[in-house]
Design a protein around this motif. Sequence first.
Motif, short mmCIF file in Angstrom:
data_model
loop_
_atom_site.label_atom_id
_atom_site.label_comp_id
_atom_site.label_asym_id
_atom_site.label_seq_id
_atom_site.Cartn_x
_atom_site.Cartn_y
_atom_site.Cartn_z
N TYR A 89 8.10 0.65 -4.85
CA TYR A 89 7.06 1.37 -5.56
C TYR A 89 7.65 2.12 -6.74
O TYR A 89 8.79 2.58 -6.70
CB TYR A 89 6.35 2.37 -4.65
CG TYR A 89 5.46 1.76 -3.60
CD1 TYR A 89 4.18 1.32 -3.92
CD2 TYR A 89 5.90 1.63 -2.29
CE1 TYR A 89 3.35 0.75 -2.95
CE2 TYR A 89 5.08 1.07 -1.32
CZ TYR A 89 3.82 0.64 -1.66
OH TYR A 89 2.99 0.09 -0.70
N ASP A 99 2.87 9.21 -8.13
CA ASP A 99 2.72 9.15 -6.68
C ASP A 99 3.51 10.26 -6.00
O ASP A 99 4.62 10.61 -6.42
CB ASP A 99 3.25 7.79 -6.21
CG ASP A 99 2.66 7.33 -4.90
OD1 ASP A 99 2.59 8.15 -3.97
OD2 ASP A 99 2.27 6.16 -4.81
N ARG A 158 1.33 5.48 -2.27
CA ARG A 158 -0.04 5.07 -2.58
C ARG A 158 -1.06 5.66 -1.61
O ARG A 158 -2.01 5.01 -1.22
CB ARG A 158 -0.15 3.54 -2.62
CG ARG A 158 0.72 2.87 -3.68
CD ARG A 158 0.48 3.42 -5.08
NE ARG A 158 1.18 2.67 -6.10
CZ ARG A 158 2.34 3.05 -6.67
NH1 ARG A 158 2.93 4.18 -6.28
NH2 ARG A 158 2.89 2.32 -7.61
N ASN A 201 -4.24 -0.14 -7.17
CA ASN A 201 -3.30 0.73 -6.45
C ASN A 201 -3.97 1.51 -5.32
O ASN A 201 -3.37 2.39 -4.73
CB ASN A 201 -2.60 1.68 -7.41
CG ASN A 201 -1.41 1.05 -8.11
OD1 ASN A 201 -0.32 0.98 -7.56
ND2 ASN A 201 -1.62 0.57 -9.33
N ALA A 233 -6.47 5.48 -1.44
CA ALA A 233 -5.68 6.54 -2.06
C ALA A 233 -6.56 7.58 -2.74
O ALA A 233 -7.66 7.28 -3.20
CB ALA A 233 -4.72 5.94 -3.09
#
Length: 249
Positions: free
Chosen positions: A4, A18, A33, A55, A137
Motif C-alpha cells: 500500500y 492512509d 484502507r 480504494n 473505508a
Amino acid sequence: MLAYERLIALDGAHNVRDLGGYRTANGGLTRWRSILRGDGLHRLSAGDIDTLLDNGIRTVIDLRNAHEIAAEPNPFTGHARVRYHNTPLFSALAPVEMMADAAVSFDMSDRYCQAIDDCQPAIAEVLKIIADAPDGAVLFHCSAGKDRTGVISALLLANAGVDEATIIEDYALTATISGPLIATLRERALGRGTPVALVDIVLASKPHSMQQLIRYIRENYDGFEGYLRGLGVQHGTLTRLGERLLHNP
C-alpha cells in the motif's frame, strides 16, 4: 502481501493519506484502507472520485464550516455510493485567509489545545460516526488536512495504541508531501493581505505543535485515554473505533 501507498495520488487533492501501517503497542499494525485523512476535496476530478471509490471509500466526513462548504462544495454530497457527513470542528481554528488580524506571536498548538477543550461535543460526534460507519473505508478531511484533521488523527491513532512519536510523525507528514497544496494556500493568504510571518506559522506542520498538544492532553486529561473517556463516548464506541483501525485477529 499487498503493498500500500500511504499517500493517495490524486489530481485535485494533495494530502489524502492512509492511517494504516503504523505499529501499535501490542506489536500489531494499523489497518490499511480503513481510515484516511485528507485535505479539501472540492477540486477532485471524476477520475479522482473513482480512485477513492476503488480504494474503498464509503463514508466521508467534512470537518469544515458552512462558509467553507458554500465556497468550495463537497463533491460527495448526495453521492449514491458514499455516506456524507458534515461535522464542523474548531471554529476558533479559522482557515489562514481568515486570520489577518491574529497576532504573529501565536503558536498553532495553542489553537489545538483550545479546540481540545472547547469542541468536545463535535469531536465526540466525529468519533462516533467513524465507529458506526458501514463497511468500507472512512475519509475525514478539512481544508489543508493538517489542523482539524490532524487532531482527529491523533485521537484515532492513540485510541488504537499507536505511540506518541508516531503520532507526531504522522502530523508532520503534511510538510513533506503537500508542497503544491501549501503553496496554493500560501499564495491565496498573501493575496488577501495576511502577514507573511503569520502565514508561515499557520501553514507549518512542525512536530513541536503536536508535541505540545500531546503534553497538554497528558497534563490536563491524564493522557489520551482519559480525554477520550471524558468525552462521554460510550466504551463500546471507543472499542469499535479502535477495532476499525486494527487488523482483525
